[in-house]
Design a protein around this motif. Sequence first.
Motif, short mmCIF file in Angstrom:
data_model
loop_
_atom_site.label_atom_id
_atom_site.label_comp_id
_atom_site.label_asym_id
_atom_site.label_seq_id
_atom_site.Cartn_x
_atom_site.Cartn_y
_atom_site.Cartn_z
N GLY A 72 0.78 -1.24 0.00
CA GLY A 72 0.00 0.00 0.00
C GLY A 72 0.80 1.27 0.00
O GLY A 72 0.27 2.33 0.36
N GLY A 73 2.08 1.21 -0.41
CA GLY A 73 2.87 2.43 -0.45
C GLY A 73 2.96 3.08 0.92
O GLY A 73 2.94 2.40 1.95
N TYR A 74 3.04 4.42 0.92
CA TYR A 74 3.12 5.18 2.17
C TYR A 74 1.70 5.52 2.66
O TYR A 74 0.71 5.27 1.96
N GLY A 78 2.37 1.39 4.55
CA GLY A 78 1.82 2.67 5.01
C GLY A 78 0.36 2.90 4.67
O GLY A 78 -0.42 3.37 5.51
N GLY A 79 -0.04 2.63 3.43
CA GLY A 79 -1.40 2.93 3.00
C GLY A 79 -2.41 1.85 3.28
O GLY A 79 -3.62 2.05 3.03
N LEU A 80 -1.99 0.72 3.81
CA LEU A 80 -2.91 -0.41 3.96
C LEU A 80 -3.90 -0.23 5.10
O LEU A 80 -4.99 -0.82 5.07
N ALA A 81 -3.57 0.58 6.09
CA ALA A 81 -4.54 0.84 7.16
C ALA A 81 -5.79 1.49 6.57
O ALA A 81 -6.93 1.13 6.93
N THR A 82 -5.60 2.43 5.65
CA THR A 82 -6.73 3.09 5.00
C THR A 82 -7.54 2.09 4.18
O THR A 82 -8.78 2.12 4.18
#
Length: 363
Positions: free
Chosen positions: A38-40, A74-78
């Motif tokens: 998920g990138g940042y 980084g972006g996987l929480a979203t």
Amino acid sequence: MADYYEIDFLDVETDSSGDAITVRYEVGGETLVHVVDGGYQVTGPAICSHIKKHYGTTYVDHVVVTHCDRDHTGGLATVLEEMDVGILWMLRPWEYAAELLPRFATYTSVDRLRARLKGIYSKLVELEEIANRKGILILDPFQGATIGAFTVMAPSRARYLDLIVASENTPESVEEAAATPADRMRMLARAAMKKAAQIVAALWGDEMFSIEETSAENEMSVVQFARLSNHRILLTGDAGRAALTEAADYAPMVGLVLPGLDKIQIPHHGSRRNVSTEILDRWLGPRLRSKPAAGGETFSAIVSSAKADPNHPRNSVKRAFIHRGGAVFETESRSIRSYGGAAPNRDGWGLMTPADYPNSQES
């Protein structure tokens, strides 16, 4: 066999590179959606928006965390919060604390070691907490696991546990504690050995990679293979030489005869520490005598690399994939769509020109 597939390497544009990949494919009338990394943190909303706009859904069948680095998690929480997710595939070091305890010199309590590992891999803990709160099943992506149409080629469970112990982030291992002063000096010397990368002119076929190995965390990367629309596809994360070797050793188990791929993710944003001539020969075949004519390439190699990142991809890595007949594509402030079969049309997404062949490389 898949009726169609589309793999999107999304733009992760910061001052350093990251990975965010979405996949949609149809098999026998059933459509599945995957997210791989998920990138940042700032990448998360873009992933969700991309899936809603181009895939027309808010449901993600599988989310795969290749490894713990923040440019992948980084972006996987979203994604977990905003999308409806079926399964989260993620390796959690603290789950193996009891088995690992005898291998750490400074710990005698499973609970203390588990707490320490959770502290080190806090981003993975955050994802675990979200998944548990939302009732998302978490499964281990060890070698042999099936994730939709994809099969995990690496890491094996045994090698993953070794990598936890070997990581520079984890507590002192029994082996390190038993090392002599001379052993420690040698380890420090190896760790300090940094060779400045100078650009030098190079002839066709010349290859020069770093003598350093990539990190233990990168070697933990989940390597996935699938046949989609008769295309052989390999997603590598930040896999290093050991992971790629383990994956190649496993290839016969999935009926994959090497060399031979149609699409491959260039590992670790094109780092010189992740591949070698021998490994690329094994996966893609030997170097060609000359560069294939435009349009005559035999496979595609995609690298997630930020335009603002001066260190990725390395010329030597791009050259190596082109040496074997590959067309190399770099994200560089744009998203790349790779597809096959009867993939839906997508307005505004045209053909891309492969990267030029570099006539120089890092020494």
